[in-house]
Scaffold this active site. Structure first.
Site, PDB file in Angstrom:
ATOM      1  N   SER A 188      61.777 -58.849  49.221  1.00 12.62           N
ATOM      2  CA  SER A 188      61.418 -57.747  50.103  1.00 12.62           C
ATOM      3  C   SER A 188      62.560 -56.760  50.272  1.00 12.62           C
ATOM      4  O   SER A 188      62.335 -55.557  50.429  1.00 12.62           O
ATOM      5  CB  SER A 188      60.968 -58.280  51.470  1.00 12.62           C
ATOM      6  N   HIS A 239      67.311 -55.614  54.363  1.00 10.97           N
ATOM      7  CA  HIS A 239      66.287 -54.571  54.278  1.00 10.97           C
ATOM      8  C   HIS A 239      66.892 -53.191  54.530  1.00 10.97           C
ATOM      9  O   HIS A 239      66.625 -52.238  53.794  1.00 10.97           O
ATOM     10  CB  HIS A 239      65.178 -54.839  55.295  1.00 10.97           C
TER      11      HIS A 239
END
Length: 217
Positions: free
Chosen positions: A130, A186
């Site tokens: 991710s 992230h």
């Protein structure tokens, strides 16, 4: 078709699936420890100095793969499926339209720094593609703002990514049984993707197009 146009993207997806199955989606074992950014067995990582020391020892021992191998760890089926779909959609077109060398460089640039940042914040217990996806989102978003039409990128995807990033800093994901998110990875991946797009656009002529081998045509 994906294998023909984007073989590296396809290989990374297969590798992530293979590792997820071999590690039992993060249940443990020697392979899981070998894929983490450092081997935490028998080491107290409660202090920043001990984290830095172990990381330096790992790099001195030339275990350099650990800087990117956490990307291929996944801890649930949904975690894997969602990441692979987004990785295929964004990474596949970057590789096929802009070349393998640019895609690999983007992957490495957006992987090493964020993984180190996440490790220093929370320790070695993290993984997943991710973060890479956030880097691809940042790259595609900035690229499409400056070169519209060259890549397929729904504008709303950036908004959703930022909102989800903000949610990751709240207890909501744990309340929904999703677990803790690798927020630093992230965030840094998103910023590194944008930065890489900015650098490439700064040195690439506006009308230049890359072929599938990474060369100009």
């Amino acid at each position: 078709m994906l294998f023909i146009l984007s073989p590296i993207t396809f290989a990374f997806i297969c590798l992530a699936i293979f590792i997820a199955l071999l590690t039992g989606f993060g249940e443990g074992g020697p392979l899981l420890r070998a894929m983490m950014i450092v081997n935490p067995m028998g080491v107290d990582l409660s202090q920043m100095t001990s984290k830095l020391s172990l990381l330096l020892e790992t790099l001195v021992d030339l275990q350099l793969w650990r800087l990117v191998s956490p990307d291929f760890l996944h801890f649930s089926e949904m975690h894997l499926i969602f990441n692979m779909l987004m990785f295929w959609f964004l990474g596949g077109q970057i590789e096929s339209l802009q070349g393998k060398r640019r895609f690999i460089t983007l992957f490495l640039v957006c992987s090493i720094v964020p993984n180190i940042a996440q490790y220093l914040e929370t320790g070695p217990l993290f993984g997943g593609m991710s973060g890479v996806v956030y880097g691809l989102v940042g790259f595609c978003w900035y690229w499409c703002r400056n070169r519209p039409g060259e890549l397929m990128f729904p504008p709303a995807l950036m908004g959703v990514s930022v909102v989800w990033l903000a949610i990751g800093y709240t207890p909501l994901t744990e309340a929904l049984l999703i677990g803790r998110m690798a927020n630093s990875a992230h965030l840094f991946w998103l910023l590194m993707g944008i930065l890489y797009a900015y650098i490439v656009l700064s040195v690439t002529p506006a009308k230049a197009v890359l072929d599938n081998t990474g060369g100009m045509k």
